[in-house]
Design an enzyme around this catalytic site. Structure first.
Site, PDB file in Angstrom:
ATOM      1  N   ASP A 110       0.845  -1.198   0.000  1.00 10.79           N
ATOM      2  CA  ASP A 110       0.000   0.000   0.000  1.00 10.79           C
ATOM      3  C   ASP A 110       0.879   1.246   0.000  1.00 10.79           C
ATOM      4  O   ASP A 110       2.039   1.199   0.443  1.00 10.79           O
ATOM      5  CB  ASP A 110      -0.864   0.038   1.271  1.00 10.79           C
ATOM      6  CG  ASP A 110      -1.995  -0.982   1.273  1.00 10.79           C
ATOM      7  OD1 ASP A 110      -2.332  -1.517   0.199  1.00 10.79           O
ATOM      8  OD2 ASP A 110      -2.548  -1.226   2.361  1.00 10.79           O
ATOM      9  N   ARG A 160      -1.469  -0.627  -8.558  1.00 14.34           N
ATOM     10  CA  ARG A 160      -2.851  -0.265  -8.187  1.00 14.34           C
ATOM     11  C   ARG A 160      -2.914   1.270  -8.235  1.00 14.34           C
ATOM     12  O   ARG A 160      -2.105   1.936  -7.599  1.00 14.34           O
ATOM     13  CB  ARG A 160      -3.179  -0.737  -6.772  1.00 14.34           C
ATOM     14  CG  ARG A 160      -4.522  -0.184  -6.264  1.00 14.34           C
ATOM     15  CD  ARG A 160      -4.644  -0.236  -4.738  1.00 14.34           C
ATOM     16  NE  ARG A 160      -4.687  -1.575  -4.222  1.00 14.34           N
ATOM     17  CZ  ARG A 160      -4.290  -1.878  -2.970  1.00 14.34           C
ATOM     18  NH1 ARG A 160      -3.819  -0.955  -2.153  1.00 14.34           N
ATOM     19  NH2 ARG A 160      -4.356  -3.122  -2.552  1.00 14.34           N
TER      20      ARG A 160
HETATM   21  C1  LIG Z   1      -8.805  -1.269  -3.037  1.00 12.30           C
HETATM   22  C2  LIG Z   1      -8.344   0.086  -2.592  1.00 12.30           C
HETATM   23  C3  LIG Z   1      -7.073   0.249  -2.113  1.00 12.30           C
HETATM   24  C4  LIG Z   1      -6.626   1.515  -1.722  1.00 12.30           C
HETATM   25  N1  LIG Z   1      -5.320   1.668  -1.344  1.00 12.30           N
HETATM   26  C5  LIG Z   1      -4.869   2.889  -1.056  1.00 12.30           C
HETATM   27  C6  LIG Z   1      -3.497   3.124  -0.775  1.00 12.30           C
HETATM   28  O1  LIG Z   1      -2.664   2.206  -0.780  1.00 12.30           O
HETATM   29  N2  LIG Z   1      -3.103   4.385  -0.492  1.00 12.30           N
HETATM   30  C7  LIG Z   1      -3.986   5.444  -0.494  1.00 12.30           C
HETATM   31  O2  LIG Z   1      -3.569   6.573  -0.257  1.00 12.30           O
HETATM   32  N3  LIG Z   1      -5.294   5.244  -0.730  1.00 12.30           N
HETATM   33  C8  LIG Z   1      -5.759   4.010  -1.013  1.00 12.30           C
HETATM   34  N4  LIG Z   1      -7.085   3.832  -1.286  1.00 12.30           N
HETATM   35  C9  LIG Z   1      -8.055   4.926  -1.008  1.00 12.30           C
HETATM   36  C10 LIG Z   1      -8.221   5.869  -2.171  1.00 12.30           C
HETATM   37  O3  LIG Z   1      -7.042   6.601  -2.354  1.00 12.30           O
HETATM   38  C11 LIG Z   1      -9.387   6.842  -1.916  1.00 12.30           C
HETATM   39  O4  LIG Z   1      -9.147   7.593  -0.757  1.00 12.30           O
HETATM   40  C12 LIG Z   1     -10.741   6.169  -1.775  1.00 12.30           C
HETATM   41  O5  LIG Z   1     -10.873   5.068  -2.625  1.00 12.30           O
HETATM   42  C13 LIG Z   1     -11.865   7.156  -2.128  1.00 12.30           C
HETATM   43  O6  LIG Z   1     -11.759   7.597  -3.450  1.00 12.30           O
HETATM   44  P1  LIG Z   1     -12.750   7.135  -4.624  1.00 12.30           P
HETATM   45  O7  LIG Z   1     -11.969   7.059  -5.868  1.00 12.30           O
HETATM   46  O8  LIG Z   1     -13.444   5.904  -4.239  1.00 12.30           O
HETATM   47  O9  LIG Z   1     -13.728   8.340  -4.868  1.00 12.30           O
HETATM   48  P2  LIG Z   1     -14.671   9.220  -3.954  1.00 12.30           P
HETATM   49  O10 LIG Z   1     -15.021  10.401  -4.785  1.00 12.30           O
HETATM   50  O11 LIG Z   1     -14.085   9.469  -2.611  1.00 12.30           O
HETATM   51  O12 LIG Z   1     -15.942   8.325  -3.805  1.00 12.30           O
HETATM   52  C14 LIG Z   1     -16.831   8.018  -4.868  1.00 12.30           C
HETATM   53  C15 LIG Z   1     -18.085   7.397  -4.276  1.00 12.30           C
HETATM   54  O13 LIG Z   1     -17.729   6.177  -3.622  1.00 12.30           O
HETATM   55  C16 LIG Z   1     -18.381   6.039  -2.390  1.00 12.30           C
HETATM   56  N5  LIG Z   1     -17.361   6.124  -1.314  1.00 12.30           N
HETATM   57  C17 LIG Z   1     -16.049   6.405  -1.449  1.00 12.30           C
HETATM   58  N6  LIG Z   1     -15.402   6.336  -0.269  1.00 12.30           N
HETATM   59  C18 LIG Z   1     -16.346   6.008   0.629  1.00 12.30           C
HETATM   60  C19 LIG Z   1     -16.305   5.799   2.022  1.00 12.30           C
HETATM   61  N7  LIG Z   1     -15.186   5.896   2.729  1.00 12.30           N
HETATM   62  N8  LIG Z   1     -17.466   5.478   2.628  1.00 12.30           N
HETATM   63  C20 LIG Z   1     -18.620   5.370   1.931  1.00 12.30           C
HETATM   64  N9  LIG Z   1     -18.717   5.578   0.619  1.00 12.30           N
HETATM   65  C21 LIG Z   1     -17.601   5.887  -0.030  1.00 12.30           C
HETATM   66  C22 LIG Z   1     -19.375   7.168  -2.322  1.00 12.30           C
HETATM   67  O14 LIG Z   1     -20.574   6.741  -2.904  1.00 12.30           O
HETATM   68  C23 LIG Z   1     -18.725   8.218  -3.181  1.00 12.30           C
HETATM   69  O15 LIG Z   1     -19.643   9.142  -3.723  1.00 12.30           O
HETATM   70  C24 LIG Z   1      -7.532   2.605  -1.746  1.00 12.30           C
HETATM   71  C25 LIG Z   1      -8.816   2.442  -2.244  1.00 12.30           C
HETATM   72  C26 LIG Z   1      -9.230   1.215  -2.670  1.00 12.30           C
HETATM   73  C27 LIG Z   1     -10.615   1.083  -3.238  1.00 12.30           C
END
Ligand SMILES: Cc1cc2nc3c(=O)[nH]c(=O)nc-3n(C[C@H](O)[C@H](O)[C@H](O)COP(=O)(O)OP(=O)(O)OC[C@H]3O[C@@H](n4cnc5c(N)ncnc54)[C@H](O)[C@@H]3O)c2cc1C
Length: 283
Positions: A110, A160
């Site tokens: 990560d 990723r």
């Molecule tokens: C498999 C995976 C691994 C990840 N690994 C890392 C990593 O190693 N380092 C890192 O910095 N970040 C990591 N992340 C987190 C990522 O960077 C984002 O902070 C997170 O995914 C929210 O961004 P989004 O693209 O989903 O969009 P957003 O605009 O935040 O969300 C889009 C929609 O998704 C839903 N949603 C998103 N987040 C949430 C939540 N917390 N609770 C409820 N609904 C939500 C809502 O419906 C929202 O409108 C990871 C995410 C995933 C999915």
């Protein structure tokens, strides 16, 4: 005390405190055609005992995956493996986990906050020379990411791509949702067309639709990449993507050190804070 009060609410995002809880969640997801990546919660450990315990849990997790025939790999954080204690010790720890996963499994490192970006990537480059079953994460909000993605593509490393979950200053990261999405799309197009089985880690409908259109327009195979989402977030969308033939992997965290992870999930969505408050005060 606060931990005990909050855990029932955190359970929306955390599969449980034990490996057995996590295995149950994985079995349920696997039954819907969804793969998983198991994360032993924990970060920023400052003593070797805590890092050793995390390593032991990862090794045990890989044994469970193997024994139970689960469709899962593992994700870990370098600060949990002792990066802040001693880099060589951390390298030995992660190498042991990669060795245990060798053959048919995979280890994802990560990406943490920007204080660790350079160190994490350099660590990854060194590890990758010996262990090909390891991949890393790129955060679309960082200005530096295009350069990192190009280098990772050249190495055929598995990436990723996510937006990024930490609070970073304007000198290091773009600040608006529109700019983060724009960066995500430009990095995703590089990875989808030239990368090695990249993962699009997002719950964002705009980016999910964009990805589907991109692969359709460029006639790329649906199984040449995977969508990834977090446990407890948009579960119905996860099932639909899997049912429509996309590779779908869910990040399944478990363990007792769930608070920082839970806090990041809260920060992402103000609705989650309302969800916590509502559940805390429900009789
Ligand atoms: C498999 C995976 C691994 C990840 N690994 C890392 C990593 O190693 N380092 C890192 O910095 N970040 C990591 N992340 C987190 C990522 O960077 C984002 O902070 C997170 O995914 C929210 O961004 P989004 O693209 O989903 O969009 P957003 O605009 O935040 O969300 C889009 C929609 O998704 C839903 N949603 C998103 N987040 C949430 C939540 N917390 N609770 C409820 N609904 C939500 C809502 O419906 C929202 O409108 C990871 C995410 C995933 C999915």
């Amino acid at each position: 005390m606060l931990n005990q009060l909050l855990f029932p609410v955190a359970k929306r995002f955390v599969s449980g405190q034990t490996i057995q809880d996590a295995v149950t969640a994985v079995r349920r997801l696997n039954a819907s055609g969804i793969r998983t990546t198991l994360d032993v919660l924990g970060e920023n450990v400052s003593d070797r005992r805590a890092a050793d315990a995390a390593v032991a849990t990862y090794l045990e997790t890989l044994d469970w995956i193997q024994r139970e025939g689960l469709s899962s790999n593992v994700s870990l954080k370098l600060t949990q493996m002792g990066l802040d204690i001693d880099r060589d010790y951390c390298l030995e720890n992660v190498a042991r986990i990669c060795e245990r996963a060798a053959g048919n499994n995979f280890v994802r490192i990560d990406m943490e906050g920007s204080a660790y970006t350079e160190r994490t990537l350099n660590f990854f480059y060194e590890l990758f020379q010996k262990h090909q079953n390891v991949g890393v994460v790129i955060q679309a909000y960082l200005h530096r990411s295009e350069q990192d993605v190009r280098r990772l593509i050249e190495l055929r490393a598995r990436v990723r791509l996510c937006k990024g979950a930490y609070k970073e200053p304007p000198s290091l990261a773009v600040q608006t949702m529109a700019a983060v999405r724009q960066n995500f799309m430009s990095l995703a197009s590089l990875l989808l067309s030239k990368g090695n089985h990249p993962a699009m880690a997002t719950h964002d409908d705009v980016l999910i639709s964009w990805t589907k259109n991109y692969i359709a327009q460029h006639q790329l195979p649906k199984d040449g990449f995977e969508f990834q989402m977090l446990y407890g977030v948009r579960s119905e969308t996860q099932r639909q993507l899997a049912a429509h033939g996309y590779s779908m992997r869910v990040y399944v965290p478990f363990g007792t050190h769930w608070l920082p992870y839970f806090y990041r999930r809260m920060r992402e969505r103000k609705e989650n804070v309302a969800f916590v408050l509502k559940n805390l005060f429900r009789k």
